[in-house]
Scaffold this motif. Structure first.
Motif, PDB file in Angstrom:
ATOM      1  N   ASP A  41     -11.044  10.010  -6.723  1.00 28.01           N
ATOM      2  CA  ASP A  41     -11.704  11.334  -6.975  1.00 28.01           C
ATOM      3  C   ASP A  41     -13.236  11.019  -6.912  1.00 28.01           C
ATOM      4  N   GLY A  42     -13.957   9.900  -6.736  1.00 30.57           N
ATOM      5  CA  GLY A  42     -15.114   9.747  -6.521  1.00 30.57           C
ATOM      6  C   GLY A  42     -15.973   9.342  -7.605  1.00 30.57           C
ATOM      7  N   THR A  43     -15.141   9.327  -8.646  1.00 29.96           N
ATOM      8  CA  THR A  43     -15.809   8.679  -9.988  1.00 29.96           C
ATOM      9  C   THR A  43     -15.891   7.339 -10.070  1.00 29.96           C
ATOM     10  N   ALA A  47     -14.908   0.373 -16.546  1.00 32.83           N
ATOM     11  CA  ALA A  47     -14.349  -0.660 -17.197  1.00 32.83           C
ATOM     12  C   ALA A  47     -14.983  -1.969 -17.084  1.00 32.83           C
ATOM     13  N   ASP A  48     -14.107  -3.038 -17.583  1.00 33.30           N
ATOM     14  CA  ASP A  48     -14.735  -4.379 -17.461  1.00 33.30           C
ATOM     15  C   ASP A  48     -14.708  -4.952 -16.049  1.00 33.30           C
ATOM     16  N   MET A  49     -15.463  -6.106 -15.902  1.00 34.88           N
ATOM     17  CA  MET A  49     -15.664  -6.786 -14.499  1.00 34.88           C
ATOM     18  C   MET A  49     -14.406  -6.770 -13.824  1.00 34.88           C
ATOM     19  N   ASN A  78     -19.762 -10.228   1.538  1.00 36.25           N
ATOM     20  CA  ASN A  78     -20.781 -10.525   0.535  1.00 36.25           C
ATOM     21  C   ASN A  78     -20.336  -9.863  -0.715  1.00 36.25           C
ATOM     22  N   VAL A  79     -20.490 -10.363  -1.901  1.00 37.61           N
ATOM     23  CA  VAL A  79     -20.207 -10.081  -3.032  1.00 37.61           C
ATOM     24  C   VAL A  79     -21.422  -9.721  -4.100  1.00 37.61           C
ATOM     25  N   TYR A  80     -21.695  -8.556  -4.313  1.00 38.86           N
ATOM     26  CA  TYR A  80     -22.817  -8.033  -5.283  1.00 38.86           C
ATOM     27  C   TYR A  80     -22.213  -7.747  -6.466  1.00 38.86           C
ATOM     28  N   THR A  81     -22.840  -8.453  -7.399  1.00 35.08           N
ATOM     29  CA  THR A  81     -22.628  -8.326  -8.829  1.00 35.08           C
ATOM     30  C   THR A  81     -23.743  -7.982  -9.695  1.00 35.08           C
ATOM     31  N   THR A  82     -23.674  -7.338 -10.739  1.00 31.69           N
ATOM     32  CA  THR A  82     -24.750  -7.023 -11.730  1.00 31.69           C
ATOM     33  C   THR A  82     -24.858  -8.257 -12.659  1.00 31.69           C
ATOM     34  N   LYS A 113     -29.817  -6.374  -9.802  1.00 29.88           N
ATOM     35  CA  LYS A 113     -30.504  -5.693 -11.011  1.00 29.88           C
ATOM     36  C   LYS A 113     -29.282  -4.440 -11.268  1.00 29.88           C
ATOM     37  N   ALA A 114     -29.046  -3.676 -10.491  1.00 26.95           N
ATOM     38  CA  ALA A 114     -28.097  -2.596 -10.656  1.00 26.95           C
ATOM     39  C   ALA A 114     -27.103  -2.153  -9.393  1.00 26.95           C
ATOM     40  N   LEU A 115     -26.030  -1.781  -9.591  1.00 27.56           N
ATOM     41  CA  LEU A 115     -25.384  -0.745  -8.770  1.00 27.56           C
ATOM     42  C   LEU A 115     -25.274   0.571  -9.055  1.00 27.56           C
ATOM     43  N   PHE A 116     -24.627   1.432  -8.162  1.00 19.54           N
ATOM     44  CA  PHE A 116     -24.595   2.930  -8.655  1.00 19.54           C
ATOM     45  C   PHE A 116     -23.843   3.186  -9.866  1.00 19.54           C
ATOM     46  N   GLU A 117     -24.556   3.927 -10.641  1.00 21.04           N
ATOM     47  CA  GLU A 117     -23.917   4.475 -11.973  1.00 21.04           C
ATOM     48  C   GLU A 117     -23.300   3.209 -12.803  1.00 21.04           C
ATOM     49  N   THR A 118     -22.199   2.973 -13.192  1.00 21.04           N
ATOM     50  CA  THR A 118     -21.659   2.011 -13.897  1.00 21.04           C
ATOM     51  C   THR A 118     -20.841   0.796 -13.193  1.00 21.04           C
ATOM     52  N   LEU A 119     -21.078   0.724 -12.084  1.00 18.15           N
ATOM     53  CA  LEU A 119     -20.670  -0.271 -11.240  1.00 18.15           C
ATOM     54  C   LEU A 119     -20.972  -1.670 -11.456  1.00 18.15           C
TER      55      LEU A 119
END
Length: 129
Positions: A41-43, A47-49, A78-82, A113-119
């Motif tokens: 639904d796009g949300t 959750a945890d990693m 490519n793996v991006y992580t906060t 530093k950050a990904l979109f919203e809570t990602l």
């Protein structure tokens, strides 16, 4: 299609990637946007990693399948992580997914530093056919 792995060393094998992949006689190439823990639904997931990584993998697999490609033909990931501190305890599950799909990919891991919203994690792939 013909793939050749270039791996002058062995130390990266336990990290589930290769130094380079040469691909010849490619029929087509799929460039996937970063896939993260975003529900249908796009949300965005909060959750945890571990849970986010599993959902990101499922989303990447779905994009690849719907395009008519196979995960075993991922040549760049490519793996991006906060947070590398949160990601690396999940590395075994990530490695099992790589091994299960017989993926031999060049890879780069980025802490951002950050990904979109809570990602917390995002996977960006190039797949060939």
């Amino acid at each position: 299609m013909e793939k050749r792995v270039i791996n002058p060393w062995k130390w990266q094998d336990e990290r589930h990637y290769v130094q380079a992949v040469e691909v010849k006689q490619v029929q087509s190439t799929l460039y996937c946007a970063g896939q993260a823990a975003v529900h249908a639904d796009g949300t965005s997931s909060s959750a945890d990693m571990q849970t986010q990584l599993q959902l990101a993998i499922q989303n990447l697999e779905q994009v690849i399948r719907e395009a008519g490609y196979e995960c075993k033909n991922i040549v760049r990931l490519n793996v991006y992580t906060t947070s590398h501190e949160e990601f690396f305890p999940c590395f075994e599950a990530f490695g099992k997914w790589i091994a299960k799909n017989e993926i031999r990919q060049a890879a780069t891991f980025f802490e951002v530093k950050a990904l979109f919203e809570t990602l917390k994690v995002e996977l960006e792939a190039t797949v060939v056919k």
